[in-house]
Write a protein that holds these residues in place. Sequence first.
Motif, short mmCIF file in Angstrom:
data_model
loop_
_atom_site.label_atom_id
_atom_site.label_comp_id
_atom_site.label_asym_id
_atom_site.label_seq_id
_atom_site.Cartn_x
_atom_site.Cartn_y
_atom_site.Cartn_z
N ASP A 23 0.83 -1.20 0.00
CA ASP A 23 0.00 0.00 0.00
C ASP A 23 0.87 1.26 0.00
N ASP A 64 -6.43 1.13 1.94
CA ASP A 64 -6.14 -0.31 1.93
C ASP A 64 -5.71 -0.79 3.31
N MET A 152 -8.75 -6.03 -0.74
CA MET A 152 -7.58 -5.37 -0.16
C MET A 152 -7.55 -5.44 1.37
N THR A 286 -3.44 -0.44 -4.14
CA THR A 286 -4.28 -1.59 -3.82
C THR A 286 -3.71 -2.87 -4.41
#
Length: 335
Positions: A23, A64, A152, A286
């Motif tokens: 992320d 995320d 995610m 993501t």
Amino acid sequence: MSPPNDARISRTLGALLGVHCGDSLGATFEFKPWSQIIRQYPHGLREIVGGGTLKWPAGHATDDTDLTRAVLLAYRDYEEHKQQSADAFNIAKAAAEYALQWNEGAWPGRRKGSRPIDIGNTTRRGLQRYKMSKDPAAAGAGAGSAGNGSLMRCIPTALFAAAATRQNESIAISAFTHDDPRCTVACAAYNEIVAALVAGTPPQAAVDVGKTVANALNCAQVTQAITEGETLPLAKSASEGPRREAISASGYVLNSLKLAVAAVLDVRSFEDVLVDVVRIGGDSDTNGAIAGGLLGARDGVETIPERWLEKLQFRREFEDVGTRILQMQAQKDSG
């Protein structure tokens, strides 16, 4: 469940922090095309530097990691609840409540009451419906919304749910925002891959487990995405461009799943693979988070560069909470 051994702890923390690393590394490139990235970083970005379109501080969580944290805290609460009560506990509702707190500004690193600057439309709609109904099974954005916003965040279920309930919990935690079967089944299959990796299953065999689950849940599109991911040439796509290899870096859940499968089957190091995932561009944070979770479960936390770990906003919390959950589970089993 047996007491956690060193390998299980390493892979569990590797999975959680792998999401965070992917992320944070990918946030720099979010919304940017490969063609722009390759000019600036011809060999990929190897440091977590932040910035990007939304000007993130280096290592700061985007949605995320924040929503992965929401699910992680729900599992912590579940284990604490089990120590004190035999009453039922709705894990999807607990995760949805934390996600709602995130959406409404009760969250570390943000001014109280402020909204997140990065939230997908499907997640927003699902949380609005959950706020009104307070029933995670009655929320969700409906069929046809198949973004990667639940894939995610789903990895804590793979790490902490009992094997007998893991698929159902994966589906329920996806469904309070993303209830399209492509999303719910992708989460279930992904989490079974992660659980197999944490148990020491080789990557190809773990991916085969995911395909078996997708087949059993009657979602041929998820099965096909996993199958296509098995033959994607990740390194070539990162160096020559994703279009040449028919890879899409969009936020469609099955594109992200496909890319993550290609990543976990790539025999290179955690760092080299994740650098290539995010330099493909597009929904890079993501895609990096989803692939990073698989890579961390495969390789363990020791393989993640320390220079990356030391920048992560929630590193210590993820380490502490993840280890604490494993300890509580072991204590209950031994008692």
